[in-house]
Scaffold this active site. Structure first.
Site, mmCIF file in Angstrom:
data_model
loop_
_atom_site.group_PDB
_atom_site.id
_atom_site.type_symbol
_atom_site.label_atom_id
_atom_site.label_comp_id
_atom_site.label_asym_id
_atom_site.label_seq_id
_atom_site.Cartn_x
_atom_site.Cartn_y
_atom_site.Cartn_z
ATOM 1 N N HIS A 10 9.467 -8.265 -1.699
ATOM 2 C CA HIS A 10 8.748 -7.070 -2.029
ATOM 3 C C HIS A 10 9.451 -6.429 -2.925
ATOM 4 C CE1 HIS A 10 6.180 -6.846 1.758
ATOM 5 N NE2 HIS A 10 6.792 -7.960 1.993
ATOM 6 N N GLN A 33 2.412 -6.727 4.575
ATOM 7 C CA GLN A 33 2.344 -8.044 4.829
ATOM 8 C C GLN A 33 1.977 -8.247 6.275
ATOM 9 O OE1 GLN A 33 6.333 -9.871 3.876
ATOM 10 N NE2 GLN A 33 5.774 -11.582 5.351
ATOM 11 N N CYS A 85 8.958 -3.229 -4.041
ATOM 12 C CA CYS A 85 9.484 -1.996 -3.622
ATOM 13 C C CYS A 85 10.823 -2.040 -2.756
ATOM 14 C CB CYS A 85 8.621 -1.390 -2.672
ATOM 15 S SG CYS A 85 8.042 -2.067 -0.970
ATOM 16 N N GLU A 100 0.709 -1.227 0.077
ATOM 17 C CA GLU A 100 0.084 0.088 -0.014
ATOM 18 C C GLU A 100 0.764 1.193 0.050
ATOM 19 O OE1 GLU A 100 -2.378 -0.506 3.494
ATOM 20 O OE2 GLU A 100 -1.005 0.511 4.750
HETATM 21 ZN ZN ZN Z 1 6.129 -0.615 -0.689
#
Ligand code: ZN
Length: 197
Positions: A155, A127, A157, A87
Site C-alpha cells: 500500500h 484490500q 499510503c 479509499e
Molecule cells: Zn490508504
C-alpha cells in the site's frame, strides 16, 4: 486490421479537469507552466481509467462464459496482478491475487477471473473488501463446491506516507464451501506458495 480506442464520459472529464487544476493551484504549483498545462486533462483521464470498475457488471461477465463441465477438481489461477486505489487516501495499492474454485457442474472461462479482479480493483477499495467482493461474486454466480481468494498487496499510503514501511506486505484471504475444510485449504495454500516454473 486492429483499432484500439478509448472512450471517456466528456462531462465527467471536464469536471475532473477543473478539480485537478484546482489541486495543482492549491498545492502551490503554477497550472500554466508548460509541462503542467495539460496535466489536469491527463490526470482526469487517468482517474477515469483507474475507476472504470463502477460501470461494469462482474456477475454478468462471469455468467457470459460459464460452461457445463463434469471436471470437479480444483481450478487455480495464481499471481493475477492487481492495481487499485485505497479509499482512505486515494493512493495505489498493488499486488497479486490467487483464486481457486472447485466446479459444481460448471466451469468459467479462465480469463474471466483476472477480468473480475480488474473490475473490483478499479473502484475505491480496501484490500479486505476487494477480497470479499471477488469471493462472493464467484460464489454467487458460479455456485461452485468451494472458492478461495488470497490477495497479497503493498500500500503506497503506508510506503510513501504514514508509517513509511517499504517492505511490508498485507495478506487477506477468504474461503467458502470445500475450502473451509483444512485439507483443501492447505492444498490450495501449498499450490500458491510453490513455484513450478
Ligand atoms: Zn490508504
Amino acid at each position: 486490421m486492429y483499432k484500439y480506442f478509448e472512450e471517456y464520459d466528456l462531462e465527467v472529464s471536464e469536471a475532473l479537469k477543473d478539480n485537478f487544476k484546482n489541486i495543482i493551484e492549491k498545492i502551490g504549483e503554477d497550472p500554466k507552466r508548460e509541462g503542467i498545462v495539460k496535466t489536469p486533462e491527463r490526470a482526469a483521464k487517468a482517474m477515469q481509467f483507474l475507476m472504470q470498475g463502477y460501470d461494469a457488471n462482474p456477475e454478468e461477465i462471469l455468467r457470459s462464459a460459464m460452461f457445463k463441465e463434469t471436471y470437479n477438481e480444483m481450478v487455480l489461477v495464481k499471481d493475477i496482478e492487481l492495481y487499485s486505489l485505497c479509499e482512505h487516501h486515494m493512493l495505489p495499492f498493488f499486488g497479486k491475487a490467487h483464486i481457486a474454485y472447485i466446479p459444481n457442474g460448471h466451469i468459467v472461462g479462465l480469463s474471466k477471473l483476472p477480468r473480475i479482479v480488474d473490475i473490483f480493483s478499479r473502484r475505491m477499495q480496501v484490500q479486505e473488501r476487494l477480497t470479499h467482493d471477488i469471493l462472493e461474486c464467484i460464489n454467487s454466480t458460479l455456485k461452485p463446491q468451494g472458492v478461495a481468494v488470497v490477495i497479497e498487496a503493498q500500500h503506497m499510503c503506508m510506503m510513501m506516507r504514514g508509517v513509511q514501511k517499504q517492505n511490508s506486505v498485507t495478506t487477506t484471504s477468504g474461503f467458502r464451501g470445500q475450502f473451509e475444510k483444512i485439507e483443501t485449504r492447505n492444498e490450495f495454500m501449498n499450490l500458491i506458495s510453490s513455484h513450478l516454473r
